[in-house]
Design a protein around this motif. Structure first.
Motif, mmCIF file in Angstrom:
data_model
loop_
_atom_site.group_PDB
_atom_site.id
_atom_site.type_symbol
_atom_site.label_atom_id
_atom_site.label_comp_id
_atom_site.label_asym_id
_atom_site.label_seq_id
_atom_site.Cartn_x
_atom_site.Cartn_y
_atom_site.Cartn_z
ATOM 1 N N ILE B 499 0.845 -1.200 0.000
ATOM 2 C CA ILE B 499 0.000 0.000 0.000
ATOM 3 C C ILE B 499 0.880 1.250 0.000
ATOM 4 O O ILE B 499 0.649 2.192 -0.758
ATOM 5 N N TYR B 502 2.438 1.699 -3.317
ATOM 6 C CA TYR B 502 1.431 2.191 -4.268
ATOM 7 C C TYR B 502 1.229 3.702 -4.092
ATOM 8 O O TYR B 502 1.191 4.451 -5.055
ATOM 9 N N CYS B 503 1.106 4.117 -2.842
ATOM 10 C CA CYS B 503 0.862 5.536 -2.564
ATOM 11 C C CYS B 503 2.034 6.395 -3.010
ATOM 12 O O CYS B 503 1.872 7.494 -3.534
ATOM 13 N N THR B 506 1.982 6.749 -6.727
ATOM 14 C CA THR B 506 0.851 7.486 -7.284
ATOM 15 C C THR B 506 0.780 8.903 -6.721
ATOM 16 O O THR B 506 -0.239 9.575 -6.855
ATOM 17 N N THR B 624 -8.031 5.815 -7.918
ATOM 18 C CA THR B 624 -7.005 5.546 -6.909
ATOM 19 C C THR B 624 -7.340 4.260 -6.158
ATOM 20 O O THR B 624 -6.478 3.399 -5.955
ATOM 21 N N LEU B 628 -5.480 0.543 -6.385
ATOM 22 C CA LEU B 628 -4.960 -0.081 -5.175
ATOM 23 C C LEU B 628 -5.513 -1.494 -5.015
ATOM 24 O O LEU B 628 -4.781 -2.437 -4.724
ATOM 25 N N ARG B 631 -3.889 -3.841 -7.252
ATOM 26 C CA ARG B 631 -2.543 -4.145 -6.783
ATOM 27 C C ARG B 631 -2.574 -5.201 -5.678
ATOM 28 O O ARG B 631 -1.655 -5.996 -5.525
#
Lengths: 336, 793
Positions: B499, B502-503, B506, B624, B628, B631
């Motif tokens: 996570i 990913y953040c 992005t 978003t 996620l 993912r």
């Protein structure tokens, strides 16, 4: 067959080439299927064997030479063409580039991850516990009796009598030992809470607790492990010292100081002129704590340590106000 | 605890520099937090003898003195009344500097020329005493430069005494540690108590103790005919430097002995003790009692009370009563030196909110064997300072306790520490702090613990003592002998790592907020009473109302954080927070849940010279979340939302397997206004527990197709009432050869028109036009069957 003058003839034609179109045309007229050499090769067929071999060799040499000449010329004209194209599409390379968007981790997270990485590499597993704890786990089981100053209302947030916001991550020690038999080798990162709010305190902050319990765990092992940690975290030349201290749940207890990173040990305001910065508390697990979780304190020993994540981040990044971590100002966050 | 080295030097010989001493105490576990160097704050002051005092002819309250400095005779005008001929006094001569910015000049005082001034202790910066001129001891020779005398110099150590080391809350206690460091033996003050009168204390006063657990030792002594006066300079100076205030000789002696020996004392006016008796009682029931600061204190069951024949005269160990306190008229005094139960004192002090120097020491536990000695020491000093006659004998009750002994082996010690400390070194270390070995065998020994060491009760305590005396710096660094086991990341850690990754990728900035918010936040967000988010967990003693309860949702704190940044000029923000929320459950239970919160506002970039970035909209926050979920291997759907705080035109619930896992959308503008936010904010909040349960991080290779794929585009008119997701699902369901369905255009004229691109792929062969055409017809057929959908020509 007369091949004298052939080379000169080709040379004079090639030297008259002025552009890439001329080149293409001349190339066909010399090397093409109906070009200059084609005639000679036809004539070769009429010669007898010996003569044919000598003349063939001579013609081939001239042909290779012509090939190279024309090749060089072609490259020359291509280069000119490319230069022209590039000139036409010239950009100002000093205009700003298009950067992809990327995010940032909070400096507390960066520091926590670094601490976890080091201890994980030393074989410690991550354990967790609740933020809202019972007084039993937060205090009693850790040998902090009910009349201990730490249990005053001015230090601890109470949810109701008997239930508190954990004031440290140490309760995770107890929960882990209650749930499993030795050996235990954990670190417990998490939020902790104390009734304080000023330039050097926030009501919530982060700690990492560590615990290693096994047969024959020694104080010297505590020193060894924490020295490795500090030298990894702050650099191999960081001076450090273990200083006797007091915590209810360890004995002997040691506070660990590192040489002040601001003044390099000369003495400054940050280290209160001592040249040292306190960065973690540690010690051998108190026998009473073992008794509280039902471990045989004759058989096993262990060490525990705890550190404030914000404090380590402040030292590492040179942050002078702990509240910065919780304003979440983008101008702060973007620096990490 | 403040310790003047000059005082310390009385019990041990300090033959090292103060800095070195501070360092060595620190490395012993008595951290020296500060080192205050006291140096003279004056110059040009010399000692002189007063040879003559005349009244000032022009002023009633001034006198004209002649001062002999050994070299000359100077005239000085003085306003103080405590001086007499032959007194040795400090004379600030013309040109002398006192403090920061005062220079003594030659000046006329009411017509008489003064060649300097006589100084008080305060003017010299020695104590706070400004009641008169500082009278120097006769031993100081006239003409001596005052700044050179030892009285003007000292170093005060500020020692942070650990909470378990009550025995170090005195100069003598610190001296014991220093003696151990310097390999000396600390010596108690030497004195002989004299001037006994005729009677005996036993005949004059009674003593009874009702509960020897509350008070195992009590000593009562009498002194008669005392006169109250200020204490001498040396005592006032030590008391001041130790951080207390001098009051009068009797009070000062009690404080002095407490600072010196760690034994708190209390002085009663003997004449005011009804029936001349003292009884130590434990209170039963509630009552009120007026302490000497004229405040009525509520007493409760369990408080230890000192009573006379009529009732309480003191709250034991905490504060005396108004009814028995020493006054200017006091002639005869009874002195209490006692040991009170530490737990009881702490409970009472805590309840009454009084943390005095005395109660602090009683709480930590004092030296029960020192109670009598301290009483004698105080009597001796009182007699020296206040005159009078010490009455022979004393009243005493002492419930003696066995001294503790502990058996410990050498392998206990070296095994725990990882050292090879020799037997001799162990014995020497322990002896240096008065822990004596009483019996020895092959493997170990029995050590007896003096009563002042309340912190030593078992072997670990002894090992601790040995370790700190041996020195932590002499204990090696070792690696644990146990086998190194690799530690796997938990499922939770793996998810959280992904996570965060990913953040980061992005463009989200991670924020961390406090776990508390305000009940007002729940109201602001219009959370109904039957929603779990209104079942907040309150804090009994919050820092403020704004942080009064544990948060039940993330978004209010995240909004505050956005407002903070928007107010400071930021326009475009992408924030992410992982944190806990807390709920009150039935039967007093509390549950904790980890949440993920995303919030975006503005646009991706404020400007670019190449292209304009559009403002964020609902599909940015939705995308978003979709990205996620993909993912993390979770399939999620959106549904209509009932969240009261979302703009219902642009909000959705996030569903995973039919369970609501969160929401996404624009926050209602009237709610944003409550947080002083003007621009649209798109947010999402997700339950991490559900994602963790449903997610799938298994990595498994699927062969890459060897045959080419084909695409076909379709355009349909679609009624507003038909969600596009239905079309997509419908198409995907038609054939396994349809591997992707995308929307590449949407516009609205009279009707909504949607253009879709469908990708066909076989793993077995190259798809022929005929097969794709057939599928195309099937797609058109199936979709146009749905009400409100027609093919666009």
């Amino acid at each position: 067959m007369d091949i004298s003058g052939l080379k000169e003839k080709i040379d004079s034609e090639v030297s008259r080439i002025g552009n890439i179109e001329d080149l293409k045309r001349v190339k066909v007229s010399i090397l093409g299927r109906k070009g200059l050499f084609a005639d000679y090769i036809d004539q070769l067929k009429t010669l007898d064997k010996d003569l044919r071999r000598d003349a063939g060799k001579a013609i081939n040499e001239i042909k290779s030479w012509a090939d190279v000449r024309l090749g060089e010329l072609e490259k020359h004209f291509n280069d000119i063409e490319r230069q022209k194209r590039e000139q036409a599409s010239l950009i100002d390379i000093t205009m700003p580039g298009t950067t992809p968007v990327f995010g940032k981790k909070h400096p507390i997270t960066l520091t926590l991850e670094e601490i976890i990485r080091i201890f994980a590499s030393l074989g410690f597993a991550v354990a967790e516990g609740p933020d809202i704890e019972t007084e039993f786990y937060n205090f009693e089981s850790l040998n902090i009796p009910s009349d201990h100053p730490a249990r005053d209302m001015q230090d601890t947030f109470y949810i109701r009598p008997g239930v508190v916001l954990r004031t440290h991550t140490s309760p995770v020690q107890i929960r882990t030992m209650e749930a499993q038999l030795p050996p235990v080798k954990i670190i417990a990162p998490g939020s902790v809470y104390r009734c304080d709010n000023d330039i050097s305190h926030t009501p919530m902050f982060h700690q990492v607790e560590g615990l290693m319990v096994d047969k024959n765990v020694r104080f010297s092992d505590l020193k060894g492990i924490l020295s490795i940690f500090i030298h990894d975290m702050f650099g191999p030349d960081t001076p450090l010292r273990f200083r006797p201290s007091y915590f209810p749940f360890t004995e002997p207890s040691a506070e660990v100081d590192i040489g002040c990173v601001i003044c390099r040990g000369q003495g400054c305001r940050v280290c209160k002129d001592t040249g040292w910065l306190e960065i973690l508390g540690s010690g051998m697990v108190h026998p009473q704590v073992f008794r509280n979780v039902g471990y045989d304190q004759e058989e096993i020993t262990g060490f525990a340590f705890g550190m404030g994540v914000e404090r380590i981040a402040m030292i590492k990044f040179g942050i002078d106000d702990i509240r910065q971590f919780y304003y979440n100002d983008i101008r702060f966050l973007s620096q990490f | 605890m403040k310790v003047p080295i000059e005082w310390l030097n009385e019990f041990v010989v300090i033959d090292i520099e103060p800095e070195d001493l501070a360092k060595r105490l620190t490395m012993r576990g008595l951290e020296v937090e500060g080192l205050e160097k006291l140096a003279p704050r004056f110059s040009g002051v010399i000692a002189g003898t007063i040879t003559r005092i005349d009244a000032h002819p022009n002023a009633d309250n001034l006198s004209v003195c002649s001062i002999n400095t050994g070299r000359e005779e100077l005239t000085v005008v003085c306003g103080a009344s405590n001086i007499s001929v032959n007194d040795r006094v400090p004379l600030a001569t013309v040109g002398a500097a006192l403090g920061q910015d005062f220079v003594v000049g030659r000046r006329k005082v009411r017509g008489i020329e003064s060649f300097g001034m006589l100084c008080s202790e305060k003017e010299l910066g020695l104590t706070d005493d400004h009641s008169g001129i500082f009278i120097l001891p006769d031993t100081v020779t006239p003409g001596s430069v005052l700044a050179d005398l030892s009285i003007a110099h000292d170093t005060v150590l500020d020692v942070s005494v650990p909470p378990n080391r009550g025995d170090c809350l005195s100069v003598f206690g610190i001296a014991r540690e220093v003696a151990s460091i310097l390999r000396q033996k600390a010596k108690l003050p030497n004195f002989t108590l004299q001037a006994y009168g005729d009677g005996r204390a036993e005949d004059e006063i009674d003593l009874a103790i009702h509960d020897t657990n509350a008070c195992p030792r009590y000593v009562l002594k009498l002194i008669k005919g005392i006169s109250l006066a200020p204490s001498p300079f040396w005592m006032r100076r030590r008391i001041t430097r130790s951080g207390m205030r001098p009051i009068n000789n009797i009070v000062d002696v009690t404080n002095y002995v407490m600072l010196e020996l760690g034994q708190p004392l209390h002085a009663f006016d003997f004449e005011r003790l009804t029936e001349s008796r003292i009884e130590v009682k434990v209170a039963q029931g509630s009552s009120n009692f007026r302490t000497l600061d004229s405040i009525d204190r509520p007493l409760e069951t369990g408080d230890i009370l000192i009573c006379d024949g009529s009732g309480p005269v003191a709250v034991a160990g905490i504060m005396g009563g108004e009814n028995s306190e020493i006054t200017g008229a006091t002639k005869n005094m009874a002195l209490e030196s006692a040991y009170f139960n530490p737990f009881s004192i702490r409970a009472t002090a805590r309840r009454l909110g009084i943390r005095s120097e005395a109660s602090l020491r009683f709480e930590k536990g004092i030296d029960i064997d020192n109670v009598g000695y301290a009483a004698e020491r105080a009597m001796y000093l009182m007699h020296e300072l206040a005159g009078g006659t010490v009455v022979k004998g004393q009243r005493e009750i002492f419930e003696k306790r066995e001294s503790r002994t502990i058996y410990i082996t050498y392998s206990n010690i070296n095994g725990l520490l990882g050292t090879h400390i020799s037997r001799d070194a162990v014995t020497r270390a322990l002896r240096s702090i008065d822990l004596h070995i009483t019996k020895e065998d092959e493997n170990g020994f029995i050590v007896s613990v003096p009563n002042f060491r309340h912190d030593i009760g078992e072997t670990a305590d002894i090992i601790e003592e040995i370790s700190r005396i041996h020195g932590f710096e002499h204990i090696p660094d070792t690696s644990p002998v146990s086998v190194l086991k690799p530690q796997k990341l938990t499922r939770k850690e793996r998810f959280l790592n992904l996570i965060k990754e990913y953040c980061l990728g992005t463009g989200f900035y991670e924020i961390i907020n406090f776990s508390f918010f305000s009940v007002k936040d729940i109201e602001n967000f219009l959370i109904p009473g039957d929603d779990e988010r209104s079942r907040y967990v309150p804090i009994m003693n919050p820092i403020s109302r704004d942080w009064g309860v544990m948060r039940t949702m993330m978004i209010p704190s995240v909004l505050r954080c956005m407002a903070y940044n928007l107010n400071r000029g930021a326009k475009n923000l992408r924030f992410f927070e992982k944190g806990k929320v807390f709920f009150r459950e039935s039967a007093g239970g509390i549950s904790e849940r980890t949440m993920l919160c995303f919030a975006i506002t503005g646009r991706q970039k404020e400007y670019s010279w190449k292209e304009r970035h559009p403002d964020y909209d609902f599909f940015d926050i939705k995308g978003t979340i979709e990205g996620l979920m993909e993912r993390l291997g979770v399939s999620c759907q959106v549904g209509a939302t009932t969240e009261p705080f979302l703009d219902h035109g642009r909000g959705a619930d996030i569903m995973i397997d039919g369970i609501k896992a969160g929401w996404a959308g624009a926050i209602r503008d009237d709610i944003l206004q409550l947080y002083e936010i003007e621009q649209t904010i798109y947010c999402a909040e997700l339950r991490f527990d559900i994602i963790l349960e449903k997610g799938n991080l298994t990595l498994q290779y699927k062969p890459i197709p060897r045959y080419p794929q084909s695409t076909r585009d379709f355009s349909f008119y679609v009624d507003d009432g038909v969600p596009i997701a239905i079309l997509v699902e419908k198409i995907k369901g038609i054939s396994p050869l349809i591997v992707s369905v995308g929307i590449f255009d949407m516009f609205r004229k009279e009707m909504r028109s949607v253009s879709m691109r469908v990708v066909f792929q076989s793993y077995e062969d190259t798809l022929t036009d005929e097969r794709i055409n057939a599928l195309q017809e099937q797609i058109i057929g199936e979709l146009t069957k749905i009400d409100g959908i027609s093919l666009r020509a």
